[in-house]
Scaffold this active site. Structure first.
Site, PDB file in Angstrom:
ATOM      1  N   THR A  27       0.875  -1.173   0.000  1.00  0.00           N
ATOM      2  CA  THR A  27       0.000   0.000   0.000  1.00  0.00           C
ATOM      3  C   THR A  27       0.912   1.222   0.000  1.00  0.00           C
ATOM      4  O   THR A  27       2.118   1.107   0.202  1.00  0.00           O
ATOM      5  CB  THR A  27      -0.874   0.035   1.265  1.00  0.00           C
ATOM      6  OG1 THR A  27      -0.013   0.143   2.408  1.00  0.00           O
ATOM      7  CG2 THR A  27      -1.741  -1.201   1.412  1.00  0.00           C
ATOM      8  N   ALA A  60       3.218  -1.359   4.959  1.00  0.00           N
ATOM      9  CA  ALA A  60       2.499  -0.182   5.472  1.00  0.00           C
ATOM     10  C   ALA A  60       3.512   0.957   5.550  1.00  0.00           C
ATOM     11  O   ALA A  60       4.548   0.834   6.204  1.00  0.00           O
ATOM     12  CB  ALA A  60       1.921  -0.497   6.848  1.00  0.00           C
ATOM     13  N   VAL A  86       7.477  -2.567   7.361  1.00  0.00           N
ATOM     14  CA  VAL A  86       7.492  -1.098   7.420  1.00  0.00           C
ATOM     15  C   VAL A  86       8.063  -0.542   6.114  1.00  0.00           C
ATOM     16  O   VAL A  86       9.200  -0.849   5.737  1.00  0.00           O
ATOM     17  CB  VAL A  86       8.327  -0.596   8.626  1.00  0.00           C
ATOM     18  CG1 VAL A  86       8.225   0.927   8.724  1.00  0.00           C
ATOM     19  CG2 VAL A  86       7.870  -1.253   9.923  1.00  0.00           C
ATOM     20  N   LYS A  87       7.253   0.282   5.458  1.00  0.00           N
ATOM     21  CA  LYS A  87       7.660   0.836   4.161  1.00  0.00           C
ATOM     22  C   LYS A  87       8.257   2.224   4.402  1.00  0.00           C
ATOM     23  O   LYS A  87       7.605   3.104   4.978  1.00  0.00           O
ATOM     24  CB  LYS A  87       6.437   0.903   3.246  1.00  0.00           C
ATOM     25  CG  LYS A  87       6.763   0.967   1.783  1.00  0.00           C
ATOM     26  CD  LYS A  87       5.482   0.850   0.972  1.00  0.00           C
ATOM     27  CE  LYS A  87       5.728   0.926  -0.503  1.00  0.00           C
ATOM     28  NZ  LYS A  87       4.477   1.057  -1.243  1.00  0.00           N
ATOM     29  N   ILE A  88       9.491   2.388   3.944  1.00  0.00           N
ATOM     30  CA  ILE A  88      10.268   3.585   4.263  1.00  0.00           C
ATOM     31  C   ILE A  88      10.789   4.229   2.981  1.00  0.00           C
ATOM     32  O   ILE A  88      11.336   3.533   2.115  1.00  0.00           O
ATOM     33  CB  ILE A  88      11.460   3.171   5.162  1.00  0.00           C
ATOM     34  CG1 ILE A  88      10.889   2.540   6.411  1.00  0.00           C
ATOM     35  CG2 ILE A  88      12.418   4.322   5.424  1.00  0.00           C
ATOM     36  CD1 ILE A  88      11.706   2.585   7.612  1.00  0.00           C
TER      37      ILE A  88
END
Ligand code: E4P
Length: 218
Positions: A27, A60, A86-88
């Site tokens: 997402t 996310a 965790v999307k960074i």
């Protein structure tokens, strides 16, 4: 090769899951906004709803762009469900945050990657996934697939464990070329996955088989 669906739409996620070929979900804030999800509590609840549908990883994305903010947000996100990654974003504080999470065994997806140098940094920082955006490079007349080829080669030269997650995959040829080039994962809308089903000779062949069966069984 893993298939991730690139959406926050629960109906599409369910449909891809029921097809039996779904390995995860990605997402981003734009996709969440498209579904009308607003407010922190609703965002977290929506991630939970996604995690309850799929068996695989769910990326996310953090909204913070400073190191401390990204750490705080990422630590909240991983409490939602063990499937959360965790999307960074690929920015300087993002690289530091990738290292922080990697050192603690928290999985990450480094997003907004548009060069092999950025991908090399993400791997050095211990990202679980790196997301080069194929379609957005094509949009500005650069070859997005060439970037996938370069990253796969660089990672293979040094045995980096970071998985190449080809993102911004817009059509079946993108997907198939990523498969040829050895991308570990593709993420794309549901329509790209279902477009793999289609071939006119399958449709006409099936119609003939059913018609011939009907003729002798009428
Ligand atoms: C996935 O992680 C990306 O956010 C997404 O693939 C971007 O795709 P787009 O360029 O079609 O918006």
């Amino acid at each position: 090769m893993k298939f991730f669906i690139d959406t926050a739409n629960l109906k599409d996620i369910k449909e891809a899951h029921e097809l039996g070929v779904l390995d995860g979900v990605t997402t981003n804030p734009s996709l969440m906004a498209k579904e009308g999800i607003k407010g922190q509590a609703n965002v977290l609840a929506h991630y939970k709803a996604i995690c309850e549908i799929v068996d695989g990883d769910v990326s996310a994305e953090v909204i913070a762009t400073d190191y401390v903010g990204m750490i705080k947000e990422g630590e909240e996100l991983v409490k939602i469900d063990p499937k959360i990654v965790v999307k960074i974003p690929m920015i300087k504080d993002g690289v530091k945050a990738l290292k922080y999470f990697s050192d603690r065994g928290i999985r990450t997806n480094c997003t907004l990657v548009f060069s092999s140098g950025q991908a090399l940094l993400a791997a050095k920082a211990g990202a679980t996934y790196v997301s080069p955006f194929v379609g957005r490079l094509d949009d500005i007349s650069q070859d997005g697939l060439l970037l996938i080829q370069d990253i796969v080669k660089i990672y293979s030269n040094y045995g980096f464990k970071t998985q190449v997650l080809a993102a911004s995959v817009r059509h079946s040829m993108h997907l198939l070329k990523c498969a040829e080039l050895g991308a570990d994962v593709v993420t794309c809308p549901l329509g790209v996955i279902t477009s793999l089903l289609k071939h006119p000779l399958t449709d006409s062949g099936l119609a003939t088989f059913l018609n011939d069966h009907k003729k002798v069984n009428a």
